[in-house]
Enzyme design. Structure first.
Site, PDB file in Angstrom:
ATOM      1  N   TRP A  48      10.787  -4.406   1.773  1.00  0.00           N
ATOM      2  CA  TRP A  48       9.765  -3.361   1.670  1.00  0.00           C
ATOM      3  C   TRP A  48       8.361  -3.957   1.626  1.00  0.00           C
ATOM      4  O   TRP A  48       7.430  -3.394   2.216  1.00  0.00           O
ATOM      5  CB  TRP A  48      10.039  -2.480   0.456  1.00  0.00           C
ATOM      6  CG  TRP A  48      11.358  -1.776   0.556  1.00  0.00           C
ATOM      7  CD1 TRP A  48      12.420  -1.891  -0.285  1.00  0.00           C
ATOM      8  CD2 TRP A  48      11.772  -0.866   1.589  1.00  0.00           C
ATOM      9  NE1 TRP A  48      13.465  -1.113   0.154  1.00  0.00           N
ATOM     10  CE2 TRP A  48      13.103  -0.473   1.292  1.00  0.00           C
ATOM     11  CE3 TRP A  48      11.146  -0.346   2.722  1.00  0.00           C
ATOM     12  CZ2 TRP A  48      13.805   0.423   2.103  1.00  0.00           C
ATOM     13  CZ3 TRP A  48      11.855   0.538   3.531  1.00  0.00           C
ATOM     14  CH2 TRP A  48      13.168   0.914   3.216  1.00  0.00           C
ATOM     15  N   ASP A  68       3.444  -1.260  -5.113  1.00  0.00           N
ATOM     16  CA  ASP A  68       4.515  -0.314  -4.819  1.00  0.00           C
ATOM     17  C   ASP A  68       5.465  -0.367  -6.012  1.00  0.00           C
ATOM     18  O   ASP A  68       6.121  -1.375  -6.239  1.00  0.00           O
ATOM     19  CB  ASP A  68       5.230  -0.729  -3.526  1.00  0.00           C
ATOM     20  CG  ASP A  68       6.447   0.136  -3.210  1.00  0.00           C
ATOM     21  OD1 ASP A  68       6.762   1.059  -3.984  1.00  0.00           O
ATOM     22  OD2 ASP A  68       7.104  -0.145  -2.183  1.00  0.00           O
ATOM     23  N   LYS A 120      13.960   7.561  -7.252  1.00  0.00           N
ATOM     24  CA  LYS A 120      14.768   6.569  -7.960  1.00  0.00           C
ATOM     25  C   LYS A 120      14.708   6.808  -9.470  1.00  0.00           C
ATOM     26  O   LYS A 120      15.714   7.078 -10.101  1.00  0.00           O
ATOM     27  CB  LYS A 120      14.322   5.163  -7.596  1.00  0.00           C
ATOM     28  CG  LYS A 120      14.423   4.903  -6.086  1.00  0.00           C
ATOM     29  CD  LYS A 120      13.903   3.556  -5.679  1.00  0.00           C
ATOM     30  CE  LYS A 120      13.825   3.426  -4.165  1.00  0.00           C
ATOM     31  NZ  LYS A 120      15.125   3.533  -3.494  1.00  0.00           N
TER      32      LYS A 120
END
Length: 366
Positions: free
Chosen positions: A103, A174, A198
Protein backbone atom coordinates in the site's frame (compact mmCIF):
# COMPACT_ATOMS: atom_id res chain seq x y z
CA UNK A 1 -27.51 -14.92 16.13
CA UNK A 2 -24.53 -17.04 15.07
CA UNK A 3 -21.12 -15.33 15.09
CA UNK A 4 -18.06 -17.09 13.70
CA UNK A 5 -14.46 -15.93 14.24
CA UNK A 6 -14.04 -13.58 11.31
CA UNK A 7 -10.31 -13.03 10.66
CA UNK A 8 -10.95 -11.07 7.45
CA UNK A 9 -8.56 -8.20 6.70
CA UNK A 10 -11.43 -5.93 5.71
CA UNK A 11 -14.28 -5.35 5.58
CA UNK A 12 -13.81 -6.78 9.02
CA UNK A 13 -15.48 -7.67 12.28
CA UNK A 14 -17.46 -4.90 14.00
CA UNK A 15 -18.50 -4.68 17.68
CA UNK A 16 -21.74 -6.52 18.36
CA UNK A 17 -23.27 -3.60 20.35
CA UNK A 18 -22.62 -1.36 17.35
CA UNK A 19 -24.22 -3.85 14.98
CA UNK A 20 -27.26 -4.09 17.24
CA UNK A 21 -27.68 -0.32 17.43
CA UNK A 22 -27.13 0.07 13.71
CA UNK A 23 -29.64 -2.67 12.93
CA UNK A 24 -32.32 -0.74 14.84
CA UNK A 25 -31.42 2.46 12.98
CA UNK A 26 -31.76 0.65 9.65
CA UNK A 27 -35.45 0.27 10.51
CA UNK A 28 -35.93 3.69 12.10
CA UNK A 29 -33.66 6.31 13.61
CA UNK A 30 -34.45 8.83 16.31
CA UNK A 31 -38.22 8.62 16.05
CA UNK A 32 -38.01 10.07 12.57
CA UNK A 33 -40.12 7.44 10.87
CA UNK A 34 -37.21 6.88 8.48
CA UNK A 35 -34.33 4.45 8.18
CA UNK A 36 -30.82 5.82 8.52
CA UNK A 37 -30.41 4.54 4.97
CA UNK A 38 -33.14 6.93 3.81
CA UNK A 39 -31.95 10.16 5.41
CA UNK A 40 -31.25 13.27 3.39
CA UNK A 41 -27.73 14.46 4.04
CA UNK A 42 -29.10 18.00 4.18
CA UNK A 43 -31.93 17.18 6.57
CA UNK A 44 -32.31 18.00 10.25
CA UNK A 45 -32.13 14.34 11.30
CA UNK A 46 -28.70 13.85 9.74
CA UNK A 47 -27.14 17.14 10.87
CA UNK A 48 -26.47 16.06 14.48
CA UNK A 49 -25.22 12.65 13.33
CA UNK A 50 -22.60 14.30 11.13
CA UNK A 51 -21.39 16.80 13.72
CA UNK A 52 -21.42 14.27 16.54
CA UNK A 53 -19.35 11.85 14.46
CA UNK A 54 -16.75 14.56 13.88
CA UNK A 55 -16.61 15.32 17.59
CA UNK A 56 -16.49 11.64 18.59
CA UNK A 57 -13.58 10.70 16.34
CA UNK A 58 -11.55 13.74 17.35
CA UNK A 59 -12.23 13.10 21.03
CA UNK A 60 -11.14 9.45 20.97
CA UNK A 61 -7.91 10.47 19.17
CA UNK A 62 -7.20 13.25 21.66
CA UNK A 63 -7.50 16.02 19.07
CA UNK A 64 -9.25 19.38 19.04
CA UNK A 65 -11.68 20.70 16.42
CA UNK A 66 -9.92 24.04 16.73
CA UNK A 67 -6.72 22.46 15.40
CA UNK A 68 -8.00 19.66 13.13
CA UNK A 69 -10.65 19.40 10.45
CA UNK A 70 -12.37 16.04 9.91
CA UNK A 71 -13.47 15.04 6.42
CA UNK A 72 -15.78 12.12 5.61
CA UNK A 73 -15.08 11.16 2.00
CA UNK A 74 -15.48 8.26 -0.40
CA UNK A 75 -12.96 6.37 -2.48
CA UNK A 76 -11.07 4.61 0.31
CA UNK A 77 -7.43 5.13 1.18
CA UNK A 78 -6.59 4.40 -2.45
CA UNK A 79 -8.13 7.71 -3.49
CA UNK A 80 -6.15 9.45 -0.75
CA UNK A 81 -2.94 8.13 -2.33
CA UNK A 82 -3.72 10.50 -5.21
CA UNK A 83 -5.66 13.24 -3.42
CA UNK A 84 -2.83 13.97 -0.99
CA UNK A 85 -0.22 14.86 -3.65
CA UNK A 86 -2.83 16.60 -5.79
CA UNK A 87 -3.34 19.01 -2.91
CA UNK A 88 0.18 19.31 -1.54
CA UNK A 89 2.72 18.36 -4.21
CA UNK A 90 3.47 20.14 -7.48
CA UNK A 91 6.10 19.75 -10.18
CA UNK A 92 9.50 20.67 -8.82
CA UNK A 93 8.53 19.86 -5.23
CA UNK A 94 9.59 16.85 -3.14
CA UNK A 95 7.74 14.50 -0.81
CA UNK A 96 9.37 11.80 1.33
CA UNK A 97 7.85 8.32 1.52
CA UNK A 98 8.79 5.30 3.63
CA UNK A 99 8.20 2.14 1.58
CA UNK A 100 7.01 -0.63 3.90
CA UNK A 101 4.64 -2.66 1.76
CA UNK A 102 2.23 -2.87 -1.13
CA UNK A 103 0.00 0.00 0.00
CA UNK A 104 2.85 2.42 0.66
CA UNK A 105 4.27 1.48 -2.73
CA UNK A 106 0.93 2.33 -4.38
CA UNK A 107 0.83 5.64 -2.52
CA UNK A 108 4.28 6.45 -3.93
CA UNK A 109 3.18 5.58 -7.45
CA UNK A 110 0.24 7.97 -7.22
CA UNK A 111 2.49 10.77 -5.98
CA UNK A 112 4.83 10.17 -8.90
CA UNK A 113 1.86 10.29 -11.27
CA UNK A 114 0.97 13.77 -10.00
CA UNK A 115 4.39 15.00 -11.10
CA UNK A 116 6.34 15.86 -7.99
CA UNK A 117 9.56 14.18 -6.93
CA UNK A 118 9.16 11.23 -4.59
CA UNK A 119 12.14 10.57 -2.35
CA UNK A 120 12.27 7.13 -0.77
CA UNK A 121 13.41 7.81 2.79
CA UNK A 122 13.65 4.11 3.56
CA UNK A 123 12.45 0.77 2.20
CA UNK A 124 12.25 -2.87 3.22
CA UNK A 125 11.37 -4.04 -0.28
CA UNK A 126 14.71 -5.87 -0.67
CA UNK A 127 13.70 -8.25 2.13
CA UNK A 128 10.10 -8.67 0.92
CA UNK A 129 8.85 -6.10 3.41
CA UNK A 130 9.54 -8.36 6.35
CA UNK A 131 10.44 -5.46 8.68
CA UNK A 132 10.11 -1.73 9.26
CA UNK A 133 13.28 -0.13 7.85
CA UNK A 134 15.43 1.36 10.62
CA UNK A 135 17.87 3.45 8.58
CA UNK A 136 15.70 6.30 7.38
CA UNK A 137 17.02 9.31 5.50
CA UNK A 138 14.54 12.15 5.18
CA UNK A 139 15.06 15.34 3.22
CA UNK A 140 16.87 18.26 4.79
CA UNK A 141 14.69 20.53 6.95
CA UNK A 142 12.34 22.57 4.78
CA UNK A 143 13.00 20.55 1.62
CA UNK A 144 10.02 18.16 1.69
CA UNK A 145 6.39 19.19 1.38
CA UNK A 146 5.49 16.25 3.63
CA UNK A 147 6.76 12.86 4.83
CA UNK A 148 4.43 9.89 4.42
CA UNK A 149 4.31 6.59 6.33
CA UNK A 150 1.88 3.67 6.41
CA UNK A 151 1.47 2.94 10.10
CA UNK A 152 0.34 -0.67 9.68
CA UNK A 153 0.92 -2.95 6.73
CA UNK A 154 -2.00 -5.32 6.41
CA UNK A 155 -0.53 -7.60 3.76
CA UNK A 156 2.96 -8.03 5.20
CA UNK A 157 2.12 -7.83 8.92
CA UNK A 158 4.43 -5.03 10.09
CA UNK A 159 3.60 -1.92 12.11
CA UNK A 160 5.19 1.36 13.18
CA UNK A 161 5.25 1.72 16.96
CA UNK A 162 7.79 4.56 17.22
CA UNK A 163 7.15 7.51 14.93
CA UNK A 164 10.18 8.58 12.87
CA UNK A 165 12.00 11.89 13.10
CA UNK A 166 11.19 13.46 9.72
CA UNK A 167 13.41 16.57 10.01
CA UNK A 168 10.50 18.88 10.64
CA UNK A 169 8.49 17.95 7.56
CA UNK A 170 4.71 17.71 8.00
CA UNK A 171 4.12 14.08 8.99
CA UNK A 172 1.38 12.33 7.00
CA UNK A 173 0.10 8.78 7.42
CA UNK A 174 -2.18 6.12 6.06
CA UNK A 175 -3.73 4.68 9.24
CA UNK A 176 -6.38 2.59 7.55
CA UNK A 177 -5.71 -0.57 9.50
CA UNK A 178 -4.70 0.65 12.96
CA UNK A 179 -6.68 3.82 13.59
CA UNK A 180 -8.37 3.66 17.03
CA UNK A 181 -6.12 0.68 17.89
CA UNK A 182 -2.82 2.16 19.12
CA UNK A 183 -2.24 4.84 21.73
CA UNK A 184 0.05 7.07 19.65
CA UNK A 185 0.36 10.85 19.74
CA UNK A 186 -1.88 11.85 16.85
CA UNK A 187 -1.05 15.52 17.31
CA UNK A 188 2.32 14.82 15.68
CA UNK A 189 0.58 14.39 12.32
CA UNK A 190 -0.21 17.17 9.90
CA UNK A 191 -2.64 14.87 8.09
CA UNK A 192 -3.71 11.25 8.35
CA UNK A 193 -6.38 9.23 6.63
CA UNK A 194 -8.08 5.89 7.05
CA UNK A 195 -10.51 3.76 5.14
CA UNK A 196 -12.99 2.81 7.85
CA UNK A 197 -13.57 -0.84 6.98
CA UNK A 198 -11.07 -2.38 9.40
CA UNK A 199 -11.26 -0.72 12.82
CA UNK A 200 -13.64 2.17 12.36
CA UNK A 201 -16.76 1.24 10.42
CA UNK A 202 -18.19 -0.26 7.24
CA UNK A 203 -16.71 0.02 3.78
CA UNK A 204 -17.62 3.20 1.95
CA UNK A 205 -16.45 6.01 4.23
CA UNK A 206 -12.91 7.36 4.49
CA UNK A 207 -11.80 9.67 7.29
CA UNK A 208 -9.25 12.41 6.72
CA UNK A 209 -7.86 14.36 9.67
CA UNK A 210 -5.93 17.47 8.69
CA UNK A 211 -4.34 20.12 10.86
CA UNK A 212 -5.94 23.43 9.93
CA UNK A 213 -2.54 25.10 9.63
CA UNK A 214 -1.50 22.46 7.08
CA UNK A 215 -4.88 22.65 5.34
CA UNK A 216 -4.20 26.32 4.62
CA UNK A 217 -1.34 25.19 2.35
CA UNK A 218 -3.55 22.89 0.26
CA UNK A 219 -3.95 23.67 -3.41
CA UNK A 220 -6.73 26.04 -4.40
CA UNK A 221 -5.98 25.71 -8.09
CA UNK A 222 -9.07 26.08 -10.32
CA UNK A 223 -7.70 23.12 -12.25
CA UNK A 224 -8.22 20.83 -9.26
CA UNK A 225 -11.63 19.16 -9.25
CA UNK A 226 -13.76 20.36 -6.32
CA UNK A 227 -14.36 16.72 -5.38
CA UNK A 228 -10.61 16.29 -4.89
CA UNK A 229 -9.96 19.55 -3.05
CA UNK A 230 -9.29 19.27 0.68
CA UNK A 231 -9.89 23.01 1.02
CA UNK A 232 -13.32 22.86 -0.60
CA UNK A 233 -14.36 19.67 1.17
CA UNK A 234 -13.41 21.22 4.50
CA UNK A 235 -15.18 24.47 3.65
CA UNK A 236 -18.34 22.51 2.79
CA UNK A 237 -17.97 20.30 5.89
CA UNK A 238 -17.82 17.15 3.70
CA UNK A 239 -21.28 18.03 2.38
CA UNK A 240 -20.31 19.27 -1.07
CA UNK A 241 -21.95 16.12 -2.39
CA UNK A 242 -23.83 13.31 -0.65
CA UNK A 243 -21.52 11.83 2.00
CA UNK A 244 -21.60 8.13 2.94
CA UNK A 245 -24.38 8.71 5.47
CA UNK A 246 -24.66 5.21 6.91
CA UNK A 247 -20.88 4.86 7.15
CA UNK A 248 -20.57 8.14 9.05
CA UNK A 249 -23.33 7.02 11.42
CA UNK A 250 -21.52 3.74 12.20
CA UNK A 251 -18.14 5.47 12.58
CA UNK A 252 -19.73 7.61 15.28
CA UNK A 253 -21.04 4.52 17.08
CA UNK A 254 -17.63 2.85 16.94
CA UNK A 255 -15.77 5.91 18.24
CA UNK A 256 -18.20 6.01 21.15
CA UNK A 257 -17.71 2.28 21.71
CA UNK A 258 -13.91 2.72 21.81
CA UNK A 259 -14.30 5.52 24.37
CA UNK A 260 -16.61 3.39 26.51
CA UNK A 261 -14.15 0.50 26.39
CA UNK A 262 -11.41 2.68 27.88
CA UNK A 263 -10.08 4.58 24.89
CA UNK A 264 -6.90 4.05 22.89
CA UNK A 265 -4.76 2.96 25.84
CA UNK A 266 -7.16 0.15 26.69
CA UNK A 267 -7.47 -0.81 23.02
CA UNK A 268 -3.71 -1.12 22.62
CA UNK A 269 -3.34 -3.16 25.81
CA UNK A 270 -6.06 -5.54 24.69
CA UNK A 271 -4.65 -5.76 21.16
CA UNK A 272 -1.17 -6.57 22.48
CA UNK A 273 -2.59 -9.37 24.61
CA UNK A 274 -4.62 -10.80 21.73
CA UNK A 275 -1.75 -10.73 19.25
CA UNK A 276 0.64 -12.17 21.84
CA UNK A 277 -1.50 -15.28 22.24
CA UNK A 278 -1.18 -16.09 18.52
CA UNK A 279 2.49 -15.12 18.18
CA UNK A 280 3.36 -17.29 21.20
CA UNK A 281 1.71 -20.30 19.55
CA UNK A 282 3.62 -19.69 16.31
CA UNK A 283 6.95 -19.22 18.12
CA UNK A 284 6.42 -22.41 20.11
CA UNK A 285 6.74 -24.46 16.90
CA UNK A 286 9.62 -22.77 15.03
CA UNK A 287 10.31 -25.72 12.75
CA UNK A 288 6.69 -25.93 11.71
CA UNK A 289 5.54 -22.31 11.44
CA UNK A 290 7.44 -19.45 9.83
CA UNK A 291 6.25 -16.02 10.97
CA UNK A 292 6.58 -13.58 8.09
CA UNK A 293 8.09 -10.68 10.06
CA UNK A 294 11.82 -10.90 10.79
CA UNK A 295 11.98 -8.45 13.71
CA UNK A 296 9.59 -9.32 16.54
CA UNK A 297 9.47 -5.65 17.49
CA UNK A 298 7.87 -4.88 14.11
CA UNK A 299 5.11 -7.47 14.36
CA UNK A 300 1.69 -6.03 13.73
CA UNK A 301 -0.97 -6.14 16.43
CA UNK A 302 -3.61 -6.05 13.71
CA UNK A 303 -2.47 -8.58 11.10
CA UNK A 304 -0.56 -11.69 12.15
CA UNK A 305 1.14 -13.26 9.11
CA UNK A 306 2.87 -16.61 8.80
CA UNK A 307 3.58 -19.58 6.55
CA UNK A 308 3.92 -23.32 7.04
CA UNK A 309 7.33 -24.89 6.61
CA UNK A 310 5.50 -27.56 4.64
CA UNK A 311 3.18 -25.53 2.44
CA UNK A 312 1.44 -28.68 1.16
CA UNK A 313 -0.48 -28.60 4.46
CA UNK A 314 -2.01 -25.18 3.84
CA UNK A 315 -5.34 -26.39 2.44
CA UNK A 316 -5.73 -28.86 5.29
CA UNK A 317 -5.10 -26.16 7.90
CA UNK A 318 -7.66 -23.85 6.31
CA UNK A 319 -10.22 -26.67 6.18
CA UNK A 320 -9.73 -27.41 9.88
CA UNK A 321 -10.02 -23.73 10.71
CA UNK A 322 -13.26 -23.52 8.72
CA UNK A 323 -14.62 -26.54 10.56
CA UNK A 324 -13.90 -24.71 13.82
CA UNK A 325 -15.81 -21.57 12.73
CA UNK A 326 -12.69 -19.61 11.73
CA UNK A 327 -12.83 -17.78 8.43
CA UNK A 328 -10.64 -15.30 6.54
CA UNK A 329 -7.25 -16.82 7.42
CA UNK A 330 -5.90 -17.18 3.90
CA UNK A 331 -3.03 -14.77 3.22
CA UNK A 332 -3.25 -11.99 0.67
CA UNK A 333 -3.16 -13.30 -2.89
CA UNK A 334 0.14 -11.49 -3.58
CA UNK A 335 2.07 -13.13 -0.74
CA UNK A 336 0.25 -16.35 0.14
CA UNK A 337 0.50 -18.07 3.48
CA UNK A 338 -1.82 -17.10 6.29
CA UNK A 339 -3.06 -13.90 7.88
CA UNK A 340 -5.12 -13.46 11.03
CA UNK A 341 -6.59 -9.97 11.18
CA UNK A 342 -7.56 -9.22 14.78
CA UNK A 343 -8.80 -5.65 14.87
CA UNK A 344 -10.29 -3.93 17.92
CA UNK A 345 -13.65 -5.70 17.75
CA UNK A 346 -12.15 -9.16 17.26
CA UNK A 347 -12.82 -11.20 20.44
CA UNK A 348 -10.01 -12.50 22.65
CA UNK A 349 -11.55 -15.96 22.68
CA UNK A 350 -11.09 -16.12 18.91
CA UNK A 351 -7.36 -15.55 19.32
CA UNK A 352 -7.22 -18.29 21.93
CA UNK A 353 -9.14 -20.64 19.65
CA UNK A 354 -6.72 -20.01 16.79
CA UNK A 355 -3.72 -20.48 19.09
CA UNK A 356 -5.14 -23.80 20.26
CA UNK A 357 -5.60 -24.94 16.66
CA UNK A 358 -2.05 -23.86 15.75
CA UNK A 359 -0.63 -25.81 18.68
CA UNK A 360 -2.71 -28.92 18.01
CA UNK A 361 -2.08 -28.87 14.26
CA UNK A 362 1.70 -28.64 14.76
CA UNK A 363 1.59 -31.51 17.26
CA UNK A 364 -0.34 -33.74 14.88
CA UNK A 365 1.38 -32.83 11.62
CA UNK A 366 4.88 -31.88 12.70
Amino acid sequence: MRRIYNFSAGPAVLPVPVLEEASRAVLEIGGSGMSVLELSHRGKVYDPIHSEAQQSVLSVLGLSADEYAVLFLGGGASLQFAMLPMNFLSAGQTADYVDTGEWSSKAMQEAQRVGGEVKVAGSSKATNYDRIPKELQFSAPGAARYAHITTNNTIEGTQFFALPDVNGAPLVADMSSDIFAVNRDHSRFALFYAGAQKNAGPAGVTMVFVRREFLARASKSPGLSPMLSYALQADKDSLYNTPPVFGVYVVNLIAQWVAAEGGLAAMETRNREKAGVIYDALDAAPGFYKPAVADKGDRSLMNVTWRLANDSLEAEFLAEAKANDMDGLKGHRNVGGFRASIYNAFPSEGCRALAALLTDFARRKG
